[in-house]
Design an enzyme around this catalytic site. Structure first.
Site, short mmCIF file in Angstrom:
data_model
loop_
_atom_site.label_atom_id
_atom_site.label_comp_id
_atom_site.label_asym_id
_atom_site.label_seq_id
_atom_site.Cartn_x
_atom_site.Cartn_y
_atom_site.Cartn_z
N THR A 7 0.82 -1.22 0.00
CA THR A 7 0.00 0.00 0.00
C THR A 7 0.85 1.26 0.00
O THR A 7 0.51 2.25 -0.65
CB THR A 7 -0.94 0.00 1.22
N SER A 48 1.38 -7.28 -1.28
CA SER A 48 2.01 -8.33 -0.48
C SER A 48 1.18 -9.61 -0.42
O SER A 48 1.71 -10.67 -0.08
CB SER A 48 2.33 -7.84 0.92
N SER A 49 -0.10 -9.54 -0.74
CA SER A 49 -0.89 -10.77 -0.80
C SER A 49 -0.42 -11.68 -1.94
O SER A 49 -0.76 -12.87 -1.97
CB SER A 49 -2.38 -10.44 -0.99
N THR A 81 1.07 -4.68 4.04
CA THR A 81 0.70 -5.11 5.39
C THR A 81 0.10 -6.52 5.43
O THR A 81 0.10 -7.15 6.48
CB THR A 81 -0.32 -4.13 6.00
N ASP A 82 -0.41 -7.02 4.30
CA ASP A 82 -1.12 -8.30 4.34
C ASP A 82 -0.24 -9.45 4.81
O ASP A 82 -0.69 -10.32 5.57
CB ASP A 82 -1.70 -8.63 2.96
#
Length: 317
Positions: A7, A48-49, A81-82
Site C-alpha cells: 500500500t 504483499s498478498s 501489510t497483508d
C-alpha cells in the site's frame, strides 16, 4: 532501504489500489534528514498478498548483502501489510547481526489525505539508526514490535499491528525512541536456507470439521501442516486420527489456535489427543508465523525427526 511494494507504494487504478511506485518515490515522503544517507534497493513492486516464498527468500538474501557493508547502520524494508508478519518473522529467524532490520508500511497510500506512510517511514528510519541487538522489528503507528508474535490485528485501522499476547517493545514519541527496560531478543538465528521449498499448508478446524482438507493437503504433497485448532488447540477425534497417520508418514504437524491471544496447551482431551498423535504445540505463535517456522525448519533438514527437534527453538516454546 529495500522496497517491495504494498500500500505504501500503491496508486489508485480503475480496479482499486495497486503497487506501482519505486522505492525512490516512496522515500520522497520523508522530510530531509541531515546526515542520513539512504541507498534504495527495489526488490519487487507487488501487493504483499501476491508475495511468494521466493520473494521472501530473496529479501532474506538482500538483507544479508546490505549488512555485509560495515557502513550500513540498519535496514528499512517497506512492505505491504497483508503478509508483512510472515516476511518479518522469516527475516528474524535468519538474522544474526546486531544491526536492526525494520519493516514498515502503511494503511493509506502516499498522497492520500491523512496517509500514515510518512510517519511510519520516518519512525522506521529512526529505529533503524538507534536500535541494537533486537533482531527484526516492525514499526507502525508509533509502536515498535518484535517480529516474533506480531500480526496484523486490524484490516484498516492505522494501529494495524500488535502481538496479542505481549506488549510492544517500545514507542516513538516526539522523535525519540523509548524502549522498555526489559527488552531482549527472543529468537535463535538460522543459517541461510539452501534446501528446496517444501509445501506447508494451513488447515483450520471449525464446528462440524472433518479430516477431508487435512488429508487433501497430505495427498497434495505437503511435508508440513499447520492445524489451527479451536480454543487451546483442540479438534475432533477424527482429525486427531488423521494427524496420527500424517506424523507416522513423516508429515510434521504443528497445532496453533484460531483465538487471537493466549497459549496452545493440552487442557482438554481433544487437545491432548493431538499431542499424543504426534503434533507439536506452538505456544503463543499463530498460524501465519507457525507456517514460516515450519517451512524454515523443513528447508534446513529432510528428516522429520530433525525438523521436530529444531521447531521448539524456532517457535519459542
Amino acid at each position: 532501504m529495500i522496497a517491495t511494494g504494498g500500500t505504501i507504494a500503491s496508486q489508485p487504478t480503475m480496479s482499486g489500489l495497486a503497487a506501482s511506485l519505486q522505492g525512490r518515490s516512496v522515500i520522497s515522503a520523508l522530510p530531509p534528514t541531515a546526515g542520513l544517507r539512504v541507498d534504495v534497493i527495489d526488490l519487487c513492486t507487488v501487493d504483499s498478498s501476491c508475495l511468494t516464498i521466493g520473494h521472501q527468500l530473496d529479501l532474506v538474501e538482500q538483507v544479508r548483502v546490505a549488512l555485509a557493508d560495515p557502513e550500513v547502520t540498519g535496514v528499512v524494508v517497506t512492505h505491504g501489510t497483508d503478509t508483512l508478519e510472515e516476511s518479518a518473522f522469516l527475516l528474524d529467524l535468519h538474522h544474526d547481526d546486531p544491526r536492526p532490520v525494520v519493516l514498515t508500511g502503511s494503511q493509506l497510500p502516499l498522497g492520500h489525505e491523512g496517509s500514515d506512510a510518512p510517519r511510519n517511514l520516518s519512525d522506521a528510519f529512526l529505529v533503524a539508526q538507534q536500535a541494537r541487538d533486537l533482531g527484526v522489528l516492525i514499526v507502525f503507528n508509533g509502536h515498535v514490535h518484535a517480529a516474533r508474535g506480531t500480526v496484523k490485528r486490524h484490516t484498516l485501522d492505522a494501529h494495524a499491528f500488535g502481538d496479542p499476547s505481549h506488549e510492544p517493545l517500545g514507542r516513538i514519541l516526539g522523535g525519540e525512541l523509548l524502549l522498555r527496560p526489559d527488552v531482549q531478543r527472543r529468537s535463535t538465528p538460522l543459517p541461510m536456507p539452501r534446501g528446496a521449498t517444501p509445501r506447508v499448508d494451513i488447515v483450520t478446524h471449525h464446528s462440524d470439521g472433518d479430516s477431508v482438507l487435512l488429508r487433501a493437503s497430505i495427498a497434495a504433497g505437503a511435508r508440513g501442516i499447520v492445524l489451527v485448532g479451536a480454543g487451546t488447540g483442540n479438534a475432533t477425534p477424527e482429525i486427531a486420527e488423521a494427524v496420527r497417520e500424517a506424523t507416522l508418514a513423516g508429515v510434521v504437524v504443528a497445532v496453533t489456535s484460531r483465538c487471537a491471544a493466549g497459549p496452545v496447551a493440552p487442557v482438554y482431551a481433544s487437545g491432548g489427543d493431538l499431542l499424543a498423535a504426534g503434533a507439536i504445540l506452538t505456544g503463543h505463535l499463530r498460524a501465519s508465523q507457525t507456517r514460516i517456522a515450519l517451512l524454515s525448519a523443513l528447508m534446513h533438514t529432510d528428516s522429520p525427526e530433525q525438523c521436530r527437534a529444531l521447531l521448539p527453538a524456532l517457535l519459542g516454546t
